[in-house]
Design a protein around this motif. Sequence first.
Motif, PDB file in Angstrom:
ATOM      1  N   PHE A   1       4.879   7.404   6.000  1.00  0.00           N
ATOM      2  CA  PHE A   1       5.439   8.476   7.323  1.00  0.00           C
ATOM      3  C   PHE A   1       4.968   7.986   8.527  1.00  0.00           C
ATOM      4  N   ASP A   2       4.180   6.728   8.470  1.00  0.00           N
ATOM      5  CA  ASP A   2       3.684   5.905   9.494  1.00  0.00           C
ATOM      6  C   ASP A   2       4.431   4.674  10.116  1.00  0.00           C
ATOM      7  N   ASP A   3       5.059   4.762  11.215  1.00  0.00           N
ATOM      8  CA  ASP A   3       6.083   3.881  11.434  1.00  0.00           C
ATOM      9  C   ASP A   3       5.604   2.489  11.717  1.00  0.00           C
ATOM     10  N   LYS A   4       4.229   1.991  11.773  1.00  0.00           N
ATOM     11  CA  LYS A   4       3.534   0.888  11.813  1.00  0.00           C
ATOM     12  C   LYS A   4       3.109   0.397  10.468  1.00  0.00           C
ATOM     13  N   LEU A   5       2.705   1.462   9.368  1.00  0.00           N
ATOM     14  CA  LEU A   5       2.014   1.074   8.334  1.00  0.00           C
ATOM     15  C   LEU A   5       3.154   1.345   7.178  1.00  0.00           C
ATOM     16  N   ALA A   6       4.398   1.844   7.271  1.00  0.00           N
ATOM     17  CA  ALA A   6       5.166   1.953   6.095  1.00  0.00           C
ATOM     18  C   ALA A   6       5.749   0.778   5.777  1.00  0.00           C
ATOM     19  N   ASP A   7       5.725   0.410   4.233  1.00  0.00           N
ATOM     20  CA  ASP A   7       6.243  -0.720   3.880  1.00  0.00           C
ATOM     21  C   ASP A   7       7.556  -0.297   2.812  1.00  0.00           C
ATOM     22  N   PHE A   8       8.473  -0.575   3.406  1.00  0.00           N
ATOM     23  CA  PHE A   8       9.806  -0.305   2.674  1.00  0.00           C
ATOM     24  C   PHE A   8      10.749  -1.592   2.538  1.00  0.00           C
ATOM     25  N   SER A   9       9.788  -2.600   2.557  1.00  0.00           N
ATOM     26  CA  SER A   9      10.517  -3.837   2.520  1.00  0.00           C
ATOM     27  C   SER A   9      11.606  -4.042   1.216  1.00  0.00           C
TER      28      SER A   9
ATOM     29  N   GLU B   1       0.003   6.956  -6.778  1.00  0.00           N
ATOM     30  CA  GLU B   1      -0.980   7.812  -7.055  1.00  0.00           C
ATOM     31  C   GLU B   1      -0.755   9.344  -6.968  1.00  0.00           C
ATOM     32  N   VAL B   2      -0.075   9.566  -5.659  1.00  0.00           N
ATOM     33  CA  VAL B   2       0.223  10.970  -5.504  1.00  0.00           C
ATOM     34  C   VAL B   2       1.452  11.309  -6.799  1.00  0.00           C
ATOM     35  N   LEU B   3       2.387  10.643  -7.081  1.00  0.00           N
ATOM     36  CA  LEU B   3       3.172  10.839  -7.854  1.00  0.00           C
ATOM     37  C   LEU B   3       2.886  10.705  -9.629  1.00  0.00           C
ATOM     38  N   HIS B   4       1.578  10.141  -9.650  1.00  0.00           N
ATOM     39  CA  HIS B   4       1.191   9.796 -10.861  1.00  0.00           C
ATOM     40  C   HIS B   4       1.858   9.000 -11.739  1.00  0.00           C
ATOM     41  N   PHE B   5       2.194   8.010 -10.991  1.00  0.00           N
ATOM     42  CA  PHE B   5       3.209   7.016 -11.851  1.00  0.00           C
ATOM     43  C   PHE B   5       2.328   5.716 -12.197  1.00  0.00           C
ATOM     44  N   GLY B   6       1.130   5.647 -12.016  1.00  0.00           N
ATOM     45  CA  GLY B   6       0.414   4.542 -12.150  1.00  0.00           C
ATOM     46  C   GLY B   6       0.346   3.816 -13.602  1.00  0.00           C
ATOM     47  N   SER B   7       0.589   4.773 -14.617  1.00  0.00           N
ATOM     48  CA  SER B   7       0.644   4.117 -16.060  1.00  0.00           C
ATOM     49  C   SER B   7       1.593   3.121 -16.284  1.00  0.00           C
ATOM     50  N   ALA B   8       2.785   3.317 -16.241  1.00  0.00           N
ATOM     51  CA  ALA B   8       3.963   2.393 -16.117  1.00  0.00           C
ATOM     52  C   ALA B   8       5.052   2.444 -15.011  1.00  0.00           C
TER      53      ALA B   8
ATOM     54  N   LEU C   1       2.572  16.332   1.250  1.00  0.00           N
ATOM     55  CA  LEU C   1       2.428  14.829   0.811  1.00  0.00           C
ATOM     56  C   LEU C   1       1.407  14.085   1.329  1.00  0.00           C
ATOM     57  N   MET C   2       1.253  14.114   2.782  1.00  0.00           N
ATOM     58  CA  MET C   2       0.151  13.260   3.271  1.00  0.00           C
ATOM     59  C   MET C   2      -1.026  13.739   2.926  1.00  0.00           C
ATOM     60  N   ARG C   3      -1.427  15.198   2.584  1.00  0.00           N
ATOM     61  CA  ARG C   3      -2.693  15.654   2.472  1.00  0.00           C
ATOM     62  C   ARG C   3      -3.081  15.195   0.744  1.00  0.00           C
ATOM     63  N   LEU C   4      -1.933  14.845   0.055  1.00  0.00           N
ATOM     64  CA  LEU C   4      -2.156  14.353  -1.296  1.00  0.00           C
ATOM     65  C   LEU C   4      -2.496  12.772  -1.371  1.00  0.00           C
ATOM     66  N   GLY C   5      -2.393  12.162  -0.096  1.00  0.00           N
ATOM     67  CA  GLY C   5      -2.461  10.740   0.027  1.00  0.00           C
ATOM     68  C   GLY C   5      -1.454   9.742   0.242  1.00  0.00           C
ATOM     69  N   MET C   6      -0.225  10.464   0.337  1.00  0.00           N
ATOM     70  CA  MET C   6       1.000   9.673   0.814  1.00  0.00           C
ATOM     71  C   MET C   6       1.143   9.349   2.219  1.00  0.00           C
ATOM     72  N   VAL C   7       0.293   8.801   2.824  1.00  0.00           N
ATOM     73  CA  VAL C   7       0.058   8.699   4.181  1.00  0.00           C
ATOM     74  C   VAL C   7       0.855   7.475   5.052  1.00  0.00           C
ATOM     75  N   ASP C   8       0.890   6.380   4.483  1.00  0.00           N
ATOM     76  CA  ASP C   8       1.505   5.231   5.001  1.00  0.00           C
ATOM     77  C   ASP C   8       3.129   5.393   5.336  1.00  0.00           C
TER      78      ASP C   8
ATOM     79  N   ASN D   1       0.886  -1.184  -0.053  1.00  0.00           N
ATOM     80  CA  ASN D   1       0.098  -0.123  -0.012  1.00  0.00           C
ATOM     81  C   ASN D   1       0.818   1.210   0.057  1.00  0.00           C
ATOM     82  N   THR D   2       1.960   1.326   0.586  1.00  0.00           N
ATOM     83  CA  THR D   2       2.977   2.245   0.646  1.00  0.00           C
ATOM     84  C   THR D   2       3.149   2.565  -0.756  1.00  0.00           C
ATOM     85  N   ALA D   3       3.716   1.822  -1.649  1.00  0.00           N
ATOM     86  CA  ALA D   3       3.973   1.968  -3.075  1.00  0.00           C
ATOM     87  C   ALA D   3       2.662   2.492  -3.817  1.00  0.00           C
ATOM     88  N   ALA D   4       1.530   1.920  -3.593  1.00  0.00           N
ATOM     89  CA  ALA D   4       0.214   2.180  -4.328  1.00  0.00           C
ATOM     90  C   ALA D   4       0.090   3.753  -4.126  1.00  0.00           C
ATOM     91  N   GLN D   5       0.024   4.232  -2.855  1.00  0.00           N
ATOM     92  CA  GLN D   5      -0.068   5.701  -2.298  1.00  0.00           C
ATOM     93  C   GLN D   5       0.782   6.640  -3.207  1.00  0.00           C
TER      94      GLN D   5
END
Length: 414
Positions: free
Chosen positions: A330-338, A92-99, A321-328, A85-89
């Motif tokens: 910045f969250d130490d419990k939800l962030a997925d930078f695996s 969306e915020v950076l408009h990278f969705g197409s490719a 960035l959080m207001r634009l939708g990049m929330v996870d 979900n971190t990558a998905a957000q």
Amino acid sequence: MKSVAVAVGIALILAIALGVAREKPIGTEELVTVDANDIAALVEANNSFALDLYSLAASRKGNLFFSPYSISSALAMTYAGARGNTAAQMEEVLHFGSAPELVHPAFSQLNAAFNARGKAYRLSVANALWAQNGFEFQRDFLATAKTYYGAGARIVDFAGNTESARLAINKWVEDNTEGKIIDLIAKGVLDPLTRLVLTNAIYFKGRWENEFRPEFTANAPFYLGTAGAVGSTVDVPFMRQVERFRYAHTQNAQVLEMPYAGGDLAMLIVLPDEESSITDVEASVKDGGLEPFIDSLAYRRVDVSIPRFKFVDEMSLKEYLMRLGMVDAFDDKLADFSAMSDRRLYITQVLHKAFVEVNEEGTEAAAATAVVVGVKSAPVDMPVVFTADRPFLFAIRDVATGSILFMGRMADPR
């Protein structure tokens, strides 16, 4: 008189809990090739992000200046390590969705084009990755940063010598912006839990294709609010020239494009009509972007008067960035930078600082979308008058690709 240019720096800071792991060797990836359509898609994504960010930052009072390209570049490097979900957000915020798989090679080609030598101006983009000594990062992430962004890992000791690491990063930023961005990271921003800092620096210095003659510069009033408002003016130096430029008059604004030497880059100025305001122009840009303004431009003789100005702007981008939708992220419990590390990482801060100077010779550094209802006519033989004596929006863009490199609002030229 010094010529003008733009210098911008940005840092992303990610922190995790204490812990030491093995250090893996860093390799490189096999380069993925992209075509003109892929480059165009990335430019469109970056410009969409630029307008989203400007719309939020416009709520700030006074002058505003930032490099959306610098911010997108640094976030794209971070995106390489995001999953779920971190990558998905972030997509969306950076408009990278197409490719999304083509984002990194497309950035690589754009950076290579901007860094190319032998041009009439100087434009350089640099990236670096600052990693905690002994901390284990995924080899694929490090390889992506090195291959596509030229950001080889620089080993520092956040845990044992935070201040030394901070000074090293700030020195790199200062060196890569010709001394224009100083102390990007203030004391207290980093701490012993910091494990990674990603930095991007962009620098531009160019002469106008048609330089202003200093002897024509003279003081005149600049209206800090609505033009003609009583008691709201300051006297500042205005530069003046009469020349052929691309120009348009839209429903509520005058639009002027002034090229830099070589013609690759240009400054776009959107000046609200006297009965309008910078707020109206910014609302138009939010709704329709800059393209309606650019598409309406045509060559005209223009009597141009714009103020000399120079300022530094800095901001924390975390809230935007959080207001634009990049929330996870910045969250130490939800962030997925695996894809960055097996250890839990999250972004603690995103910092940006920018410098711009505009004078008779050019710019050293660094929109509004209104629906264009038509171009107002004017006598062909007489120059139209463009006097930027009130707050206006401006952007510096790469003409060939359409990339918005810098964007801002001039509200007070003092």
